[in-house]
Design a protein around this motif. Structure first.
Motif, short mmCIF file in Angstrom:
data_model
loop_
_atom_site.label_atom_id
_atom_site.label_comp_id
_atom_site.label_asym_id
_atom_site.label_seq_id
_atom_site.Cartn_x
_atom_site.Cartn_y
_atom_site.Cartn_z
N LYS A 144 -19.02 2.41 -18.25
CA LYS A 144 -18.76 1.05 -18.10
C LYS A 144 -19.20 0.28 -16.71
CE LYS A 144 -15.26 0.92 -21.75
NZ LYS A 144 -13.65 0.56 -21.99
N THR A 145 -18.47 1.32 -15.83
CA THR A 145 -18.83 0.80 -14.20
C THR A 145 -20.07 1.16 -13.72
OG1 THR A 145 -17.45 2.60 -13.30
CG2 THR A 145 -16.31 0.37 -14.18
N LYS A 146 -20.48 2.60 -14.31
CA LYS A 146 -21.75 3.18 -13.82
C LYS A 146 -21.33 4.02 -12.30
CE LYS A 146 -23.98 1.80 -17.23
NZ LYS A 146 -24.42 2.64 -18.20
N LYS A 147 -20.04 3.99 -12.04
CA LYS A 147 -19.67 4.76 -11.00
C LYS A 147 -19.50 6.42 -11.11
CE LYS A 147 -16.98 1.07 -8.79
NZ LYS A 147 -15.84 0.67 -8.34
N GLU A 204 -23.91 18.94 -20.95
CA GLU A 204 -23.17 17.68 -20.89
C GLU A 204 -22.54 17.26 -21.91
OE1 GLU A 204 -26.38 14.27 -21.84
OE2 GLU A 204 -27.04 15.37 -20.09
N TYR A 205 -21.67 16.23 -22.04
CA TYR A 205 -21.14 15.54 -23.21
C TYR A 205 -20.33 14.41 -22.72
CZ TYR A 205 -16.66 17.46 -20.83
OH TYR A 205 -15.66 17.63 -20.10
N THR A 206 -20.02 13.57 -23.59
CA THR A 206 -19.62 12.34 -23.49
C THR A 206 -18.23 12.30 -24.04
OG1 THR A 206 -21.63 11.18 -23.42
CG2 THR A 206 -19.74 9.76 -23.64
N GLU A 207 -17.27 11.65 -23.50
CA GLU A 207 -15.76 11.62 -23.79
C GLU A 207 -15.05 10.52 -23.21
OE1 GLU A 207 -13.43 15.48 -24.89
OE2 GLU A 207 -12.87 14.97 -22.81
N ASN A 208 -14.37 9.73 -24.20
CA ASN A 208 -13.66 8.50 -23.37
C ASN A 208 -14.34 7.54 -22.59
OD1 ASN A 208 -11.20 9.60 -24.57
ND2 ASN A 208 -10.87 10.89 -22.81
N ASP A 209 -15.81 7.41 -22.92
CA ASP A 209 -16.73 6.56 -22.33
C ASP A 209 -17.17 7.17 -20.98
OD1 ASP A 209 -16.89 4.64 -24.17
OD2 ASP A 209 -15.10 3.49 -23.47
N GLU A 210 -16.89 8.50 -20.83
CA GLU A 210 -17.65 9.13 -19.58
C GLU A 210 -18.39 10.20 -19.84
OE1 GLU A 210 -13.40 8.68 -16.59
OE2 GLU A 210 -13.80 10.57 -17.93
N LYS A 211 -19.26 10.37 -19.20
CA LYS A 211 -20.42 11.31 -19.33
C LYS A 211 -20.07 12.28 -18.43
CE LYS A 211 -25.49 11.91 -19.00
NZ LYS A 211 -26.80 11.14 -18.87
N HIS A 212 -20.27 13.53 -18.91
CA HIS A 212 -20.01 14.72 -17.97
C HIS A 212 -21.13 15.57 -17.90
CE1 HIS A 212 -15.44 14.36 -17.89
NE2 HIS A 212 -15.78 13.52 -19.01
N GLN A 213 -21.55 15.95 -16.26
CA GLN A 213 -22.86 16.72 -16.42
C GLN A 213 -22.42 17.93 -15.51
OE1 GLN A 213 -24.88 12.91 -14.88
NE2 GLN A 213 -26.45 13.97 -15.45
N ILE A 214 -22.88 19.07 -16.13
CA ILE A 214 -22.34 20.26 -15.19
C ILE A 214 -23.65 21.26 -15.16
CG2 ILE A 214 -20.86 22.33 -15.13
CD1 ILE A 214 -18.88 20.55 -16.83
#
Length: 349
Positions: free
Chosen positions: A260-263, A297-307
């Motif tokens: 949402k915020t792109k932060k 990577e995965y998306t959860e609770n409107d957050e994208k995770h990259q590892i």
């Protein structure tokens, strides 16, 4: 005369018999050759954020580990040196055939570091305090990890390491120094005179991690293989390979982007935590040809995770670099949060 001739013949026959009856030396097996080749290879691991009991438990996971480095020494403004030596750890390490090179840090405090290094009397007193503790406790070496040094102390640091080495060497105590992989930052990188340090220290450990510097927004690997290899090449222009140890990460980062915020923010993860995330969420690792690492990577609770994943596959390639450039060995930051298969890679290294 006849007796002398008989005696001479007897001696000749005896000597001939001895020379022909001596069995040939046994052929060296492939495994013996491997052990001989890597007999002097350093496999070091740092300990941090735990107790002596925990450190011993963590260090017992691999027979390959031959140098251990507990976080025992720090700079102190009043006492100059803060020490947390535990003789139980030393006894365990020596009984296990491991050397002890405790980590000596500066708390990343540039002002405190300047306060001591710029003052010759304080530096000398600090070195003597350290020497007395190391000698008293039969400690094998010291690992100096001064980071975020002010660039004004660049030569002060070389002078400090030179005096430290001159003070400790008569007691058979080794001096290793950690340096960052070369980068544009004047504090994290520019304050190290790598050539000068390489001349006075026994070993230079290149911290082959924090490529992204841990800052938000710069999403990427903690330590991509091409970045590490370039760092080795740069360091070897100033420090000989026989003195160079490659620091390897036993951690990675979870880059989290708020959709949402792109932060973006990041969290450090142990290798075990990454494996747990993969299993819990049913993720499939994908090979990233740019970093030479697996990626999830995965998306959860409107957050994208990259590892970018550090695992046995990426570690094997790091060890290949050590062999390629004939480096002295490796040092892992830090021991205790890696899956067992990571250590299996060292069995063939």
């Amino acid at each position: 005369m006849r007796y002398s001739k008989l005696l001479l013949i007897f001696i000749v026959v005896l000597l001939s018999s001895c020379s022909t009856s001596k069995p040939p030396p046994p052929a060296e097996t492939c495994e013996q050759k491997k052990v001989s080749k890597n007999a002097n290879r350093i496999v070091m691991g740092w300990n941090a954020f735990g107790t002596t009991e925990k450190y011993i438990e963590q260090n017992s996971v691999s027979p390959s580990l031959n140098v251990v480095s507990p976080s025992w020494f720090r700079l102190n403004a009043e006492q100059l040196l803060q020490s947390e030596v535990d003789t139980r750890y030393i006894s365990w390490a020596h009984d296990s055939g491991k050397q002890v090179w405790p980590l000596f840090g500066n708390r990343f405090d540039s002002e405190l570091t300047n306060f001591i290094l710029s003052n010759k009397k304080k530096s000398e007193k600090l070195i003597h305090l350290l020497r007395d503790i190391l000698v008293k406790n039969d400690i094998d070496g010291i690992n100096v990890d001064f980071e975020n040094i002010d660039i004004i102390n660049k030569q002060d640091y070389v002078a400090f390491i030179r005096q430290l080495q001159e003070t400790l060497h008569p007691h058979g105590i080794l001096v290793s120094v950690d340096v960052s992989r070369a980068n544009p930052d004047p504090f994290w990188s520019g304050s190290f005179d790598r050539r000068g340090l390489g001349k006075v220290a026994d070993y230079i450990i290149m911290m082959g991690y924090d490529e992204d510097l841990g800052g938000g927004g710069n999403i990427g690997s903690v330590s991509s293989l091409p970045w590490v290899e370039k760092g080795i090449q740069l360091l070897l222009q100033e420090v000989p390979a026989r003195k160079t140890i490659l620091g390897i990460p036993f951690y990675t980062r979870d880059w989290v982007t708020d959709l949402k915020t792109k932060k973006t923010s990041s969290n450090d993860l142990t290798l075990i935590e990454v494996e747990e995330i993969i299993a819990e969420k049913g993720l499939q690792k994908k090979w990233d040809p740019n970093t030479k690492q697996n990626y999830i990577e995965y998306t959860e609770n409107d957050e994208k995770h990259q590892i970018w994943v550090e695992d046995d596959k990426s570690l094997k390639q790091r060890l290949d670099l050590v062999n390629k450039y004939k480096l002295k060995g490796t040092a892992a930051w830090f021991i205790g949060h890696e899956p067992p298969e990571v250590w299996q890679v060292f069995s063939s290294y």
